[in-house]
Design an enzyme around this catalytic site. Sequence first.
Site, PDB file in Angstrom:
ATOM      1  N   LYS A 101     -10.139  -0.369  10.747  1.00  0.00           N
ATOM      2  CA  LYS A 101     -10.361  -1.563   9.914  1.00  0.00           C
ATOM      3  C   LYS A 101     -10.721  -2.772  10.775  1.00  0.00           C
ATOM      4  O   LYS A 101     -10.990  -3.845  10.265  1.00  0.00           O
ATOM      5  CB  LYS A 101      -9.105  -1.879   9.098  1.00  0.00           C
ATOM      6  CG  LYS A 101      -8.773  -0.851   8.021  1.00  0.00           C
ATOM      7  CD  LYS A 101      -7.567  -1.300   7.224  1.00  0.00           C
ATOM      8  CE  LYS A 101      -6.880  -0.174   6.490  1.00  0.00           C
ATOM      9  NZ  LYS A 101      -7.579   0.266   5.291  1.00  0.00           N
TER      10      LYS A 101
ATOM     11  N   HIS B 169       0.881  -1.171   0.000  1.00  0.00           N
ATOM     12  CA  HIS B 169       0.000   0.000   0.000  1.00  0.00           C
ATOM     13  C   HIS B 169       0.922   1.226   0.000  1.00  0.00           C
ATOM     14  O   HIS B 169       2.007   1.180   0.567  1.00  0.00           O
ATOM     15  CB  HIS B 169      -0.827  -0.055   1.285  1.00  0.00           C
ATOM     16  CG  HIS B 169      -1.897   0.975   1.408  1.00  0.00           C
ATOM     17  ND1 HIS B 169      -1.639   2.281   1.740  1.00  0.00           N
ATOM     18  CD2 HIS B 169      -3.243   0.888   1.274  1.00  0.00           C
ATOM     19  CE1 HIS B 169      -2.775   2.953   1.807  1.00  0.00           C
ATOM     20  NE2 HIS B 169      -3.768   2.138   1.527  1.00  0.00           N
TER      21      HIS B 169
ATOM     22  N   GLN C 280      -4.066  -5.285   7.210  1.00  0.00           N
ATOM     23  CA  GLN C 280      -5.048  -6.217   6.657  1.00  0.00           C
ATOM     24  C   GLN C 280      -5.020  -7.568   7.355  1.00  0.00           C
ATOM     25  O   GLN C 280      -5.745  -8.479   6.959  1.00  0.00           O
ATOM     26  CB  GLN C 280      -4.811  -6.400   5.140  1.00  0.00           C
ATOM     27  CG  GLN C 280      -4.998  -5.137   4.325  1.00  0.00           C
ATOM     28  CD  GLN C 280      -6.455  -4.675   4.238  1.00  0.00           C
ATOM     29  OE1 GLN C 280      -7.390  -5.447   4.484  1.00  0.00           O
ATOM     30  NE2 GLN C 280      -6.665  -3.425   3.884  1.00  0.00           N
TER      31      GLN C 280
ATOM     32  N   ASP D 122       3.513  -4.353   8.088  1.00  0.00           N
ATOM     33  CA  ASP D 122       2.256  -3.624   7.973  1.00  0.00           C
ATOM     34  C   ASP D 122       1.111  -4.624   8.185  1.00  0.00           C
ATOM     35  O   ASP D 122       0.798  -5.420   7.305  1.00  0.00           O
ATOM     36  CB  ASP D 122       2.188  -2.986   6.576  1.00  0.00           C
ATOM     37  CG  ASP D 122       0.850  -2.328   6.307  1.00  0.00           C
ATOM     38  OD1 ASP D 122      -0.059  -2.432   7.145  1.00  0.00           O
ATOM     39  OD2 ASP D 122       0.718  -1.721   5.224  1.00  0.00           O
TER      40      ASP D 122
ATOM     41  N   CYS E 257      -4.668   2.344  -3.698  1.00  0.00           N
ATOM     42  CA  CYS E 257      -3.446   2.901  -3.094  1.00  0.00           C
ATOM     43  C   CYS E 257      -2.259   1.966  -3.314  1.00  0.00           C
ATOM     44  O   CYS E 257      -1.422   1.801  -2.402  1.00  0.00           O
ATOM     45  CB  CYS E 257      -3.619   3.177  -1.607  1.00  0.00           C
ATOM     46  SG  CYS E 257      -4.883   4.387  -1.261  1.00  0.00           S
TER      47      CYS E 257
END
Length: 392
Positions: free
Chosen positions: A207, A104, A184, A181, A347
């Site tokens: 999220k 991203h 997700q 990261d 993104c």
Amino acid sequence: MYLDSGATSQKPIQVIDAESTFYKNTNAAVHRGAHLLAEEASLAYEGARKKVADFIGAKVEETIFTKSATESINALAYSFGNSEKNSRFFLRPGDEIVVTEMEHHANLIPWQQLAKRTGAKLRWFSITTDGRLDIEKIDEIINRKTKIVAFTHQSNVLGTIPPIKLIVEKARSVGAVTVLDACQSAPHFKINVANLDVDFLMFSGHKMLGPTGIGVLWGKEELLLEMEPFLFGGSMIDSVEMESATWAELPRKFEAGVPNMAQAVGLGAAVDYLNKVGMANIHDHEMVLTKQLLAGLQHLQGVKVIGPTDLVNRGGVVSFVIDGVHPHDVGQVLDQYGIAVRTGHHCAWPLMRKLNQVGTTRASFHLYNTEADVEKLLDAIPLVQSYFKVNR
Ligand SMILES: Cc1ncc(COP(=O)(O)O)c(C=O)c1O
């Protein structure tokens, strides 16, 4: 019908109530006032930190609240860029920062900028034709010059989960710092920082059923102790003279100013909610939906899945393209049927270029989605094709 949880999740009433109850009953600046209300606010805020720390298997000292994952990554890169020459985070020309082609923008541009500021070189892992990380050249990409390896736990476009252990072991063998990261992953399956064994990790509250305006930066204690703060001001100091200051203990060293208190409390309530349902149950449920969608899409003519088509090392994010129809048009027609999906480059522009796509249509799940949602999406795709009179 909401199939865009990869962008942001919906919020349970418990989270909304926790946030508004904080404002109604407990609102005061944490760690400051001598009054009872400030103490209650501090207890609520620190209670939320403990919940979040437990959720990822971390110590509270290592769990820093930010406003978002984007801020966490930027803050980290900025801090590295401010390091003294003798610090392990100091970068100079000749050093290398490694990312991947499936990042991203939030986990790409801060590292591009750090490379630019320090003269370090940016390198990256490419992807394979089936949307996996191409690790064939790992020994070349991660080498003795590598100082930082920043990569995603799960692609927000492809759903791919890269081989974390392999990358972490390789990075460790050359003394590089690892940054994961988890935007997700943390909302969808159990993560544990000790098992992952990365050095830094971040995710966003919004999220994972939590509010916007709250994110997490986790780092190993010994590294956070060595790191420069990235925001200066109130609350992050130990003592202050006119020309100098010393820093507070972790995690306050990294939390300057009055923080997003109600949002942190809301995130704590989101963690309670996720724990109550059970991360394993959430994951299993999302995998059932992912399997159903992947199978259904592969039966439709003129539709191609972008990313892994099986369930091996992938999560509940499914991208696809329809021959002859721009993803934005797909999204617009699906919206007319009440189906909210995400369309565009997500993104992840370099990834789109690599895939030779202007964009994709992406369906992403959370615990509230059902098999009927997937069915409805699969039924609507031929209607999109009919609308645009493309061959099926
Ligand atoms: C993989 C990934 N990383 C980082 C981000 C940035 O998160 P935020 O916008 O909450 O800071 C996102 C958001 O879509 C994401 O999917």
